[in-house]
Design a protein around this motif. Structure first.
Motif, short mmCIF file in Angstrom:
data_model
loop_
_atom_site.label_atom_id
_atom_site.label_comp_id
_atom_site.label_asym_id
_atom_site.label_seq_id
_atom_site.Cartn_x
_atom_site.Cartn_y
_atom_site.Cartn_z
N LYS A 1 0.68 -1.25 -0.17
CA LYS A 1 0.00 -0.10 -0.01
C LYS A 1 0.84 1.24 0.00
CE LYS A 1 -3.96 -2.21 2.29
NZ LYS A 1 -4.63 -2.35 3.74
N GLY A 2 2.14 1.25 0.34
CA GLY A 2 2.92 2.37 0.01
C GLY A 2 3.02 3.22 1.23
N ILE A 3 2.25 2.44 2.54
CA ILE A 3 2.42 3.25 3.78
C ILE A 3 3.58 3.14 4.60
CG2 ILE A 3 1.34 3.31 6.03
CD1 ILE A 3 -1.26 1.98 4.73
N MET A 4 4.21 4.26 4.79
CA MET A 4 5.50 4.47 5.42
C MET A 4 5.47 4.22 6.98
SD MET A 4 7.47 5.35 2.81
CE MET A 4 9.13 5.38 3.49
N LEU A 5 6.39 3.55 7.37
CA LEU A 5 6.39 3.27 8.84
C LEU A 5 6.78 4.68 9.73
CD1 LEU A 5 6.41 1.10 11.09
CD2 LEU A 5 8.91 0.82 10.68
N THR A 6 6.14 4.88 10.71
CA THR A 6 6.63 5.97 11.73
C THR A 6 6.72 5.46 13.24
OG1 THR A 6 4.14 6.46 12.64
CG2 THR A 6 4.63 7.12 10.62
N SER A 7 7.46 6.31 14.06
CA SER A 7 7.88 5.90 15.07
C SER A 7 6.70 5.73 16.32
CB SER A 7 8.85 6.64 15.74
OG SER A 7 9.86 6.98 14.91
N ARG A 8 5.58 6.08 15.78
CA ARG A 8 4.42 6.04 16.50
C ARG A 8 3.52 4.63 16.46
NH1 ARG A 8 4.11 11.01 14.24
NH2 ARG A 8 2.58 10.31 12.93
N ASP A 9 4.07 3.98 15.16
CA ASP A 9 3.13 2.86 15.01
C ASP A 9 3.59 1.79 15.85
OD1 ASP A 9 2.41 4.13 12.83
OD2 ASP A 9 3.88 3.35 11.32
N PRO A 10 2.44 1.06 16.27
CA PRO A 10 2.85 -0.10 17.59
C PRO A 10 3.12 -1.26 16.93
CG PRO A 10 0.62 0.33 17.22
CD PRO A 10 1.07 1.33 16.34
N LEU A 45 1.87 -4.97 22.48
CA LEU A 45 2.04 -3.86 21.25
C LEU A 45 2.64 -2.66 21.73
CD1 LEU A 45 -1.22 -5.36 20.45
CD2 LEU A 45 -0.20 -4.67 18.25
N SER A 46 3.80 -2.31 21.04
CA SER A 46 4.54 -1.29 21.62
C SER A 46 5.44 -0.29 20.66
CB SER A 46 5.63 -1.63 22.76
OG SER A 46 6.09 -0.71 23.46
N THR A 47 6.13 0.49 20.86
CA THR A 47 6.66 1.36 19.95
C THR A 47 8.13 1.12 20.44
OG1 THR A 47 6.77 3.40 21.11
CG2 THR A 47 4.94 2.79 19.48
N SER A 48 9.35 1.68 19.79
CA SER A 48 10.40 1.44 19.94
C SER A 48 10.87 2.36 21.12
CB SER A 48 11.58 1.58 18.82
OG SER A 48 11.25 3.02 18.25
N ARG A 49 10.01 3.63 20.92
CA ARG A 49 10.39 4.72 22.23
C ARG A 49 9.58 4.31 23.27
NH1 ARG A 49 8.44 10.88 21.28
NH2 ARG A 49 9.53 11.83 23.21
#
Length: 504
Positions: free
Chosen positions: A81-90, A263-267
């Motif tokens: 789908k061409g959706i870029m990954l963000t740092s908020r994505d769990p 489910l978590s983020t790197s931050r």
């Protein structure tokens, strides 16, 4: 003859060295490099590695001197789908969940509601389990936390779409509680053991596991973008996973949560690491310093195959002893389409979180750990041995291609009329040299059809190269055997007619 052997040995070594050279990724960072140099290195190195190992997306977080130093995401959350990954994505962080679950158990220990060395039968009703009257009644909380309960690994493949009907935790445990070893006898990694701890927490607190972990651990740690319950509003933001063969895997859930459901983020995980390092006394600690020290204290030294990269297992963490006397703690995770890793050194305040949405990520993770360790001037940490294993696999690929070259040389020679009379292969050897490669081809096809192969997960690129080389070798060997057998048959017929003519 001797000269020919030396030539072949030299050529084989040359081919292996060329293969290793083509595939080798050198260290491109020096120890104690400036922060700017290392960040620039990451921005160049991470996308290159992702391209090499076909990894769609990666989320990184680095802790330095006890503070969050860097976090960034690369690539795609959903490639199609061409959706870029963000740092908020769990991310579903898989077995890193165990390291967080331990905190939930230790909170109950601190409050005097659970004792680590008491049997779990003191806290949960085991009468409904298949093994309730045997080993299960003697299993302790500590044994579950250290994977020494003797329980089997558990189901790692069955996943469910969000909102679909699935068994309850109790129903799943009734099917999975089964022992492969006597409790306390040896280390045997078990998701089922941690899922029993989930049930224990619910029985002791009278609350759902998710509610308890959020209110007592996640929110107090500041992990506000983390949960053990995939909410409907989160589904569009959960990265699509990708299998070894690149097949996309949409967001999914498990009936159990403690072993791999976070489910978590790197931050957020960086916050968890910082709290785990416990650098100095504070009044707002979620767990006491003594409890954190107990979590990190090595419990089991003989950890089987995991000894190849770690020294021991504590409570929910692998332990590695560095040559400078410091201790590194870590845990990784993998599931359908996902691979993750957490590594930190409490004494120095250094740590790294690596989250990827691909099951092809072990070499990728190892290269990042290697360069992070070089930058922070640590020993080559155990996970980097995967890189050397990959190089050995590449060398093996070179050996097979050398064998293909020599087989092909002989096969071409067999086509010449002058070699048809050679008897370097008799009838039985011809049969063997046909059956062996056929069996090899069948084995390679079986490997290709498997949903999960450890060696393919460990060396995704090199394993494919080896498979292609072995398949080519099998085809060349069959060709040589068939051509040689035809030559032998033709020669035998000529000899028979010659002898028959002489008798007449």
């Amino acid at each position: 003859m001797k000269r020919n052997r030396l030539y072949k040995a030299f050529l084989t070594i040359l081919i292996c060295l060329v293969m290793i050279g083509i595939n080798y990724i050198p260290v491109d960072i020096s120890s104690h490099a400036s922060d700017e140099v290392f960040l620039r290195h990451l921005d160049e190195f991470v996308p290159r590695l992702m391209n090499r190992y076909d990894i769609p997306g990666c989320s990184l977080a680095i802790v330095k001197d006890g503070d969050l130093f860097f976090y960034r995401s690369y690539g795609y959350s959903d490639r199609e789908k061409g959706i870029m990954l963000t740092s908020r994505d769990p991310f579903r962080v898989q077995s890193i969940s165990k390291s967080v679950t331990v905190w939930g158990v230790m909170k109950l220990v601190e409050n005097g509601r659970v004792d680590l060395d008491s049997a779990i039968s003191c806290y949960i009703d085991i009468s409904g389990f298949k093994d309730g009257g045997n080993y299960l009644k003697s299993v302790t909380v500590r044994q579950l936390l250290t994977h020494t309960s003797g329980l089997q690994l558990g189901d790692v493949f069955t996943v469910y779409s969000p909102g679909s009907r699935m068994p309850s935790l109790q129903e799943k445990l009734r099917d999975e509680v089964s022992f492969i070893n006597k409790p306390g006898s040896s280390f045997s990694y078990s998701n089922t053991g941690y899922n029993l701890l989930e049930l224990l927490i619910e029985e002791v607190t009278g609350r759902s596991f998710t509610e308890y972990m959020e209110s007592e651990i996640l929110i107090p740690l500041g992990m506000t973008n983390s949960t053990f319950d995939l909410k409907e509003s989160m589904i569009p933001y959960v990265p699509t996973g990708y299998t070894l063969k690149g097949k996309p895997v949409p967001a999914y859930v498990y009936p159990e949560k403690a072993s791999g459901g976070l489910l978590s983020t790197s931050r957020d995980l960086a916050r968890f690491m910082i709290e785990s390092m416990n650098l100095g006394s504070r009044d707002d600690l979620v767990l006491s310093e003594d409890s954190i020290a107990a979590i990190h204290y090595p419990q089991v030294s003989d950890i089987g195959i995991y000894s190849l990269v770690f020294d021991s297992y504590a409570l929910g963490h692998y332990v590695e002893e560095l040559s400078n006397g410091k201790i590194a703690l870590s845990h990784g995770g993998q599931g359908t389409g996902i691979m993750t890793h957490m590594h930190f050194v409490p004494e120095s305040g250094d740590g790294i979180i690596i989250l990827t949405n691909s099951q092809r990520s072990w070499p990728f993770i190892s290269h990042l750990l290697r360069d992070w360790a070089v930058w922070r001037d640590f020993d080559p940490i155990g996970m980097t041995r995967i890189i050397w294993g990959e190089q050995l696999m590449i060398a093996l690929v070179g050996l097979v291609w050398a064998a293909i070259l020599f087989q092909g040389e002989k096969t071409i020679g067999i086509f010449k009329l002058t070699t048809l009379a050679r008897r370097d292969l008799n009838g039985m050897k011809c049969l063997f040299f046909i059956l062996f490669p056929v069996v090899l081809i069948i084995f390679l096809f079986w490997c290709y059809k498997q949903r999960y192969l450890f060696i393919t997960t460990l060396f995704p690129t090199a394993a494919v190269q080896l498979g292609i080389a072995l398949f080519t070798f099998a085809i060349i060997t069959i060709m040589r055997a068939i051509i040689t057998c035809r030559g032998i048959i033709k020669k035998s017929k000529e000899e028979w007619f010659d002898e028959a003519g002489k008798e007449i």
